[in-house]
Design a protein around this motif. Structure first.
Motif, PDB file in Angstrom:
ATOM      1  N   PRO A 207       0.807  -1.234   0.000  1.00  0.00           N
ATOM      2  CA  PRO A 207       0.000   0.000   0.000  1.00  0.00           C
ATOM      3  C   PRO A 207       0.837   1.280   0.000  1.00  0.00           C
ATOM      4  O   PRO A 207       0.579   2.176  -0.814  1.00  0.00           O
ATOM      5  CB  PRO A 207      -0.860  -0.144   1.257  1.00  0.00           C
ATOM      6  CG  PRO A 207      -0.968  -1.607   1.486  1.00  0.00           C
ATOM      7  CD  PRO A 207       0.366  -2.157   1.080  1.00  0.00           C
ATOM      8  N   ASN A 211       1.085   4.239  -2.972  1.00  0.00           N
ATOM      9  CA  ASN A 211       0.911   5.674  -2.734  1.00  0.00           C
ATOM     10  C   ASN A 211       2.054   6.471  -3.346  1.00  0.00           C
ATOM     11  O   ASN A 211       1.850   7.532  -3.935  1.00  0.00           O
ATOM     12  CB  ASN A 211       0.837   5.945  -1.222  1.00  0.00           C
ATOM     13  CG  ASN A 211      -0.563   5.762  -0.667  1.00  0.00           C
ATOM     14  OD1 ASN A 211      -1.547   6.082  -1.324  1.00  0.00           O
ATOM     15  ND2 ASN A 211      -0.654   5.234   0.534  1.00  0.00           N
ATOM     16  N   ALA A 263      -5.392   5.320  -6.696  1.00  0.00           N
ATOM     17  CA  ALA A 263      -5.588   5.644  -5.281  1.00  0.00           C
ATOM     18  C   ALA A 263      -6.652   4.753  -4.650  1.00  0.00           C
ATOM     19  O   ALA A 263      -6.491   4.271  -3.524  1.00  0.00           O
ATOM     20  CB  ALA A 263      -5.973   7.116  -5.144  1.00  0.00           C
ATOM     21  N   ARG A 264      -7.749   4.500  -5.365  1.00  0.00           N
ATOM     22  CA  ARG A 264      -8.791   3.627  -4.816  1.00  0.00           C
ATOM     23  C   ARG A 264      -8.291   2.189  -4.701  1.00  0.00           C
ATOM     24  O   ARG A 264      -8.645   1.475  -3.761  1.00  0.00           O
ATOM     25  CB  ARG A 264     -10.029   3.675  -5.721  1.00  0.00           C
ATOM     26  CG  ARG A 264     -10.699   5.021  -5.832  1.00  0.00           C
ATOM     27  CD  ARG A 264     -11.401   5.442  -4.543  1.00  0.00           C
ATOM     28  NE  ARG A 264     -10.488   5.828  -3.480  1.00  0.00           N
ATOM     29  CZ  ARG A 264      -9.873   7.017  -3.427  1.00  0.00           C
ATOM     30  NH1 ARG A 264     -10.100   7.930  -4.368  1.00  0.00           N
ATOM     31  NH2 ARG A 264      -9.047   7.309  -2.444  1.00  0.00           N
ATOM     32  N   THR A 266      -5.231   1.361  -4.083  1.00  0.00           N
ATOM     33  CA  THR A 266      -4.363   1.390  -2.903  1.00  0.00           C
ATOM     34  C   THR A 266      -5.187   1.290  -1.632  1.00  0.00           C
ATOM     35  O   THR A 266      -4.843   0.547  -0.700  1.00  0.00           O
ATOM     36  CB  THR A 266      -3.542   2.692  -2.893  1.00  0.00           C
ATOM     37  OG1 THR A 266      -2.757   2.761  -4.090  1.00  0.00           O
ATOM     38  CG2 THR A 266      -2.612   2.730  -1.692  1.00  0.00           C
ATOM     39  N   ASP A 267      -6.294   2.042  -1.570  1.00  0.00           N
ATOM     40  CA  ASP A 267      -7.173   1.978  -0.394  1.00  0.00           C
ATOM     41  C   ASP A 267      -7.736   0.573  -0.215  1.00  0.00           C
ATOM     42  O   ASP A 267      -7.860   0.076   0.916  1.00  0.00           O
ATOM     43  CB  ASP A 267      -8.319   2.986  -0.540  1.00  0.00           C
ATOM     44  CG  ASP A 267      -7.833   4.421  -0.472  1.00  0.00           C
ATOM     45  OD1 ASP A 267      -6.707   4.650  -0.002  1.00  0.00           O
ATOM     46  OD2 ASP A 267      -8.584   5.313  -0.923  1.00  0.00           O
ATOM     47  N   HIS A 268      -8.085  -0.072  -1.332  1.00  0.00           N
ATOM     48  CA  HIS A 268      -8.624  -1.437  -1.265  1.00  0.00           C
ATOM     49  C   HIS A 268      -7.596  -2.407  -0.691  1.00  0.00           C
ATOM     50  O   HIS A 268      -7.920  -3.227   0.178  1.00  0.00           O
ATOM     51  CB  HIS A 268      -9.047  -1.884  -2.668  1.00  0.00           C
ATOM     52  CG  HIS A 268      -9.314  -3.354  -2.786  1.00  0.00           C
ATOM     53  ND1 HIS A 268     -10.426  -3.955  -2.222  1.00  0.00           N
ATOM     54  CD2 HIS A 268      -8.607  -4.352  -3.397  1.00  0.00           C
ATOM     55  CE1 HIS A 268     -10.394  -5.252  -2.475  1.00  0.00           C
ATOM     56  NE2 HIS A 268      -9.306  -5.517  -3.173  1.00  0.00           N
ATOM     57  N   ALA A 270      -5.027  -1.665   1.226  1.00  0.00           N
ATOM     58  CA  ALA A 270      -4.801  -1.337   2.631  1.00  0.00           C
ATOM     59  C   ALA A 270      -5.915  -1.889   3.513  1.00  0.00           C
ATOM     60  O   ALA A 270      -5.654  -2.429   4.601  1.00  0.00           O
ATOM     61  CB  ALA A 270      -4.686   0.177   2.796  1.00  0.00           C
ATOM     62  N   ALA A 271      -7.160  -1.762   3.056  1.00  0.00           N
ATOM     63  CA  ALA A 271      -8.288  -2.297   3.829  1.00  0.00           C
ATOM     64  C   ALA A 271      -8.216  -3.819   3.921  1.00  0.00           C
ATOM     65  O   ALA A 271      -8.504  -4.400   4.976  1.00  0.00           O
ATOM     66  CB  ALA A 271      -9.606  -1.859   3.188  1.00  0.00           C
ATOM     67  N   ARG A 272      -7.836  -4.468   2.827  1.00  0.00           N
ATOM     68  CA  ARG A 272      -7.714  -5.928   2.851  1.00  0.00           C
ATOM     69  C   ARG A 272      -6.605  -6.373   3.810  1.00  0.00           C
ATOM     70  O   ARG A 272      -6.750  -7.372   4.515  1.00  0.00           O
ATOM     71  CB  ARG A 272      -7.423  -6.453   1.436  1.00  0.00           C
ATOM     72  CG  ARG A 272      -7.506  -7.968   1.329  1.00  0.00           C
ATOM     73  CD  ARG A 272      -7.340  -8.434  -0.082  1.00  0.00           C
ATOM     74  NE  ARG A 272      -5.989  -8.179  -0.571  1.00  0.00           N
ATOM     75  CZ  ARG A 272      -5.548  -8.563  -1.772  1.00  0.00           C
ATOM     76  NH1 ARG A 272      -6.369  -9.172  -2.609  1.00  0.00           N
ATOM     77  NH2 ARG A 272      -4.308  -8.308  -2.141  1.00  0.00           N
ATOM     78  N   ARG A 274      -5.669  -4.750   6.503  1.00  0.00           N
ATOM     79  CA  ARG A 274      -6.189  -4.586   7.862  1.00  0.00           C
ATOM     80  C   ARG A 274      -7.120  -5.728   8.243  1.00  0.00           C
ATOM     81  O   ARG A 274      -7.110  -6.195   9.381  1.00  0.00           O
ATOM     82  CB  ARG A 274      -6.905  -3.237   7.987  1.00  0.00           C
ATOM     83  CG  ARG A 274      -5.974  -2.034   7.988  1.00  0.00           C
ATOM     84  CD  ARG A 274      -6.718  -0.790   8.449  1.00  0.00           C
ATOM     85  NE  ARG A 274      -7.823  -0.460   7.565  1.00  0.00           N
ATOM     86  CZ  ARG A 274      -7.716   0.342   6.512  1.00  0.00           C
ATOM     87  NH1 ARG A 274      -6.548   0.896   6.216  1.00  0.00           N
ATOM     88  NH2 ARG A 274      -8.771   0.602   5.756  1.00  0.00           N
TER      89      ARG A 274
END
Length: 279
Positions: A207, A211, A263-264, A266-268, A270-272, A274
């Motif tokens: 992630p 970024n 960017a989205r 990357t967010d996906h 990062a959420a996975r 977590r």
């Protein structure tokens, strides 16, 4: 073997959770629409709006500038695709060099530390100036003269320092017991790094690496300062010739169309990550 049947209480909790999620999404969508409408109304009713609309939102100049800006944007994408693997290689090598603890390799570790300190401290645009104008001025054999190539070199030097620190943080986040266990199984230090530490570190830093690459895609526009005909430079040429700023809007939109999906994504990821850690 019988299949698991969720209880009535569990089904009710899931139903409530879905209902709350739908309500939150509806509220977020409505508030976003209201905010956009308010901004649009405020802007269009301002005294200077007719002049701004003519200078920045001209449909005619938008259509006229789009082909040239897209042609230049292909160069941005090429520079990004070439610089990205080079940055990964440089960053990983520098991170590994900074992790060497043997006294005999102190000069290599010191050089890697100096590299990260210098290139993280110097603004990227200055690195582009120094490489773009400084290297050709040396007139050494083998020094590239292509401006886009010089831009890729500058971006690699600048971003390699940031990526090196990302890799180093990922390597240091792996617990020392992992290395001890690998060594106890007979693996050398190099093999322990290759087969045990690096795979875990790489998964953890994906992630933040993405970024950095979102920022890299935008910063390819800085190469325009030394002359390559990429998207921003093409927009500048049209603006200077026609005295209308709509081409800048076109260039902004083509960058947004590429960076927002990245960017989205990357967010996906990062959420996975977590979720896998139970956060």
């Amino acid at each position: 073997m019988s299949e698991h049947v969720p209880s009535q209480r569990q089904l009710e909790r899931e139903r409530v959770r879905r209902s709350r999620a739908r309500r939150s999404a509806s509220i977020a969508t409505a508030s976003t629409i209201v905010f956009i409408v308010l901004v649009a109304v405020l802007a269009t009713n301002s005294p200077g709006w007719p002049r701004v609309r003519e200078a920045f939102f001209s449909p005619g100049w938008f259509v006229a500038a789009l082909p040239k800006v897209l042609e230049g944007f292909l160069l941005n994408v090429k520079m990004f695709l070439i610089a990205e693997p080079l940055i990964l290689i440089v960053g990983l090598l520098v991170a590994l060099a900074r992790g060497i603890t043997a006294p005999a390799f102190f000069p290599i570790r010191a050089l890697a530390t100096l590299y990260t300190d210098v290139f993280r401290g110097v603004p990227t645009i200055l690195v582009i100036y120094l490489v773009g104008f400084g290297l050709p001025a040396l007139r050494l054999q083998g020094i590239p003269t292509d401006l886009a190539t010089l831009g890729v070199i500058a971006l690699t030097l600048s971003y390699g320092a940031y990526v090196a620190e990302v890799f180093r943080s990922g390597i240091e986040s792996v617990h020392p017991s992992q290395v001890a266990a690998a060594r106890s199984l007979g693996l050398s230090h190099v093999k322990a790094m290759r087969f045990v530490v690096l795979p875990q570190a790489t998964r953890r830093v994906v992630p933040p690496l993405l970024n950095d690459f979102v920022s890299l895609q935008k910063d390819t526009a800085l190469v325009a300062t030394i002359g390559p005909l990429e998207a921003l430079r093409q927009a500048q040429i049209i603006v200077q010739d026609k005295f209308n700023y709509t081409p800048y809007l076109v260039a902004s939109l083509v960058f947004i169309l590429l960076t927002i999906p990245m960017a989205r994504f990357t967010d996906h990821l990062a959420a996975r990550t977590r979720r896998r850690r139970g956060a």
